[in-house]
Write an enzyme that holds these catalytic residues in place. Sequence first.
Site, PDB file in Angstrom:
ATOM      1  N   TYR A  63       0.858  -1.200   0.000  1.00  0.00           N
ATOM      2  CA  TYR A  63       0.000   0.000   0.000  1.00  0.00           C
ATOM      3  C   TYR A  63       0.880   1.231   0.000  1.00  0.00           C
ATOM      4  O   TYR A  63       1.838   1.316   0.768  1.00  0.00           O
ATOM      5  CB  TYR A  63      -0.895   0.033   1.250  1.00  0.00           C
ATOM      6  CG  TYR A  63      -2.358  -0.092   0.901  1.00  0.00           C
ATOM      7  CD1 TYR A  63      -2.942   0.795   0.008  1.00  0.00           C
ATOM      8  CD2 TYR A  63      -3.156  -1.089   1.459  1.00  0.00           C
ATOM      9  CE1 TYR A  63      -4.280   0.676  -0.338  1.00  0.00           C
ATOM     10  CE2 TYR A  63      -4.493  -1.212   1.112  1.00  0.00           C
ATOM     11  CZ  TYR A  63      -5.049  -0.320   0.215  1.00  0.00           C
ATOM     12  OH  TYR A  63      -6.360  -0.434  -0.132  1.00  0.00           O
ATOM     13  N   ARG A  75      -2.040  -2.579 -18.321  1.00  0.00           N
ATOM     14  CA  ARG A  75      -3.231  -1.732 -18.333  1.00  0.00           C
ATOM     15  C   ARG A  75      -3.073  -0.675 -17.257  1.00  0.00           C
ATOM     16  O   ARG A  75      -3.005  -0.995 -16.069  1.00  0.00           O
ATOM     17  CB  ARG A  75      -4.486  -2.562 -18.060  1.00  0.00           C
ATOM     18  CG  ARG A  75      -4.635  -3.754 -18.970  1.00  0.00           C
ATOM     19  CD  ARG A  75      -6.024  -4.303 -18.961  1.00  0.00           C
ATOM     20  NE  ARG A  75      -6.850  -3.524 -19.863  1.00  0.00           N
ATOM     21  CZ  ARG A  75      -6.855  -3.674 -21.190  1.00  0.00           C
ATOM     22  NH1 ARG A  75      -6.090  -4.568 -21.772  1.00  0.00           N
ATOM     23  NH2 ARG A  75      -7.625  -2.935 -21.948  1.00  0.00           N
TER      24      ARG A  75
END
Length: 447
Positions: free
Chosen positions: A53, A233
Amino acid sequence: MTLDPLKNTDSEIAALIIREKKRQKEGLEMIPSENYVSDAVLQAMGSILTNKYSEGYPKKRYYGGNVNIDDIEELARQRAKKLFNVAYVNVQPYSGSPANLAVYLAVLKPGDTVMGLDLTHGGHLTHGWKVSATGIFYNSVQYHVKPDGRVDFDELKKLVKKYSPKLIWAGATAYVYQYEFDKFAAIADSCGAYFAADIAHTAGLVIAGAHMNPAKYSHIITTTTHKTLRGPRGGMIMVTRKGIKKDPDLPAKIDKAVFPGLQGGPHDHTTAAIAVALHEAGRPAFKKYGRQIVRNAQKLAGELIKNGFKLVGNGTENHLLLIDLNPVFGPGGGFFAEYALDEAGITLNKNTIPGELSSPYYPSGVRLGTPALTTRGMKEADMVKIARWIKNIIDTVAVSRLPDKKEDRKEYIIRFKKEISKNVKIKKIRQEVKQFAVKFPVFAVDI
Ligand code: DSN
């Protein structure tokens, strides 16, 4: 890279991935917004970076343990800055749509006026199309193309005068010309609007020198990273020197819009894969690749025309072609061509054409392109073969007609699909396509 751990844990997903690998290897991928990534990009994408994170930006995080992530993100930013010749880059957008929405958030207030190319004329959903958040929360005025498929700059000028937009987009998903960024810039400057160039489709061509770079003309540039750029992507937002001159706070506004405005933690594995793709795009071989994409597209266009097809713009200036199928099927025939070609292993997509007489779901054209074929090493001579296959397949289904009445369509299409599945000519071409395709290696798919 082996799929063994996946096979041991989840044999169903492993089997589906193996089937998809086979499809990608044995078919001809001609959707102009798709490509094949390298083993290196795939490896970064599938790495342990997915465990982390990192809300915030390098050296300004809301979580600890980001020493390596900071370096990765910084590398991606520096590489993009150099390749596109821009002043500032944010590499965190999850993809093209959030990147574009972040631009609205950064420079507009809800209800402000924005202008983009109409979706049925080849524009992006996120340039203000009515069902997109960008058309719901902002006052969207759409401009159009002329019958030859080129942006109608006279209309654009008139609309700008009438509506004084705060933001003007250039860029498209189905446009066969080079984007004339200089013309857009002059119009945006005349009303003091921000000018954003969305180069999702052409980013790789820009790097290769096969398309005009908007850096000199626009304030903002957005792109996806998975089309001609050949990365994972993802998305990026860039601020040009012209953008900083207009608004020195623009980089900070963009950063704030992406996080915390729109997104949470960045996808660090994607950031690393973007960095790898940018590294690959900085090599001389990528310049050759980008130019070959255009050469292949132009050869394919010429061959399709020789085979009797009508092309929007009578050809292409980039990686993308639009076949107007009205002369073959009448309005709404794009579906028949897409489906039959897919059955033969040639994948492209149905698409609206300028002056569309049908609808986006049953459009009258197909869109195809050469980025993925060129990645596999195909050249002009291969385009001649492919054009012939396309002609033979479309001829086979040319008697199909989309029923006028909506309630008749379902049954007609069920019958159409049944007939296609038994068609001997299509089966034969499928085998030819397969034998041809497997001769061209496919990066990561070959593993
Ligand atoms: N979905 C994208 C495309 O295929 O062109 C639009 O960015």
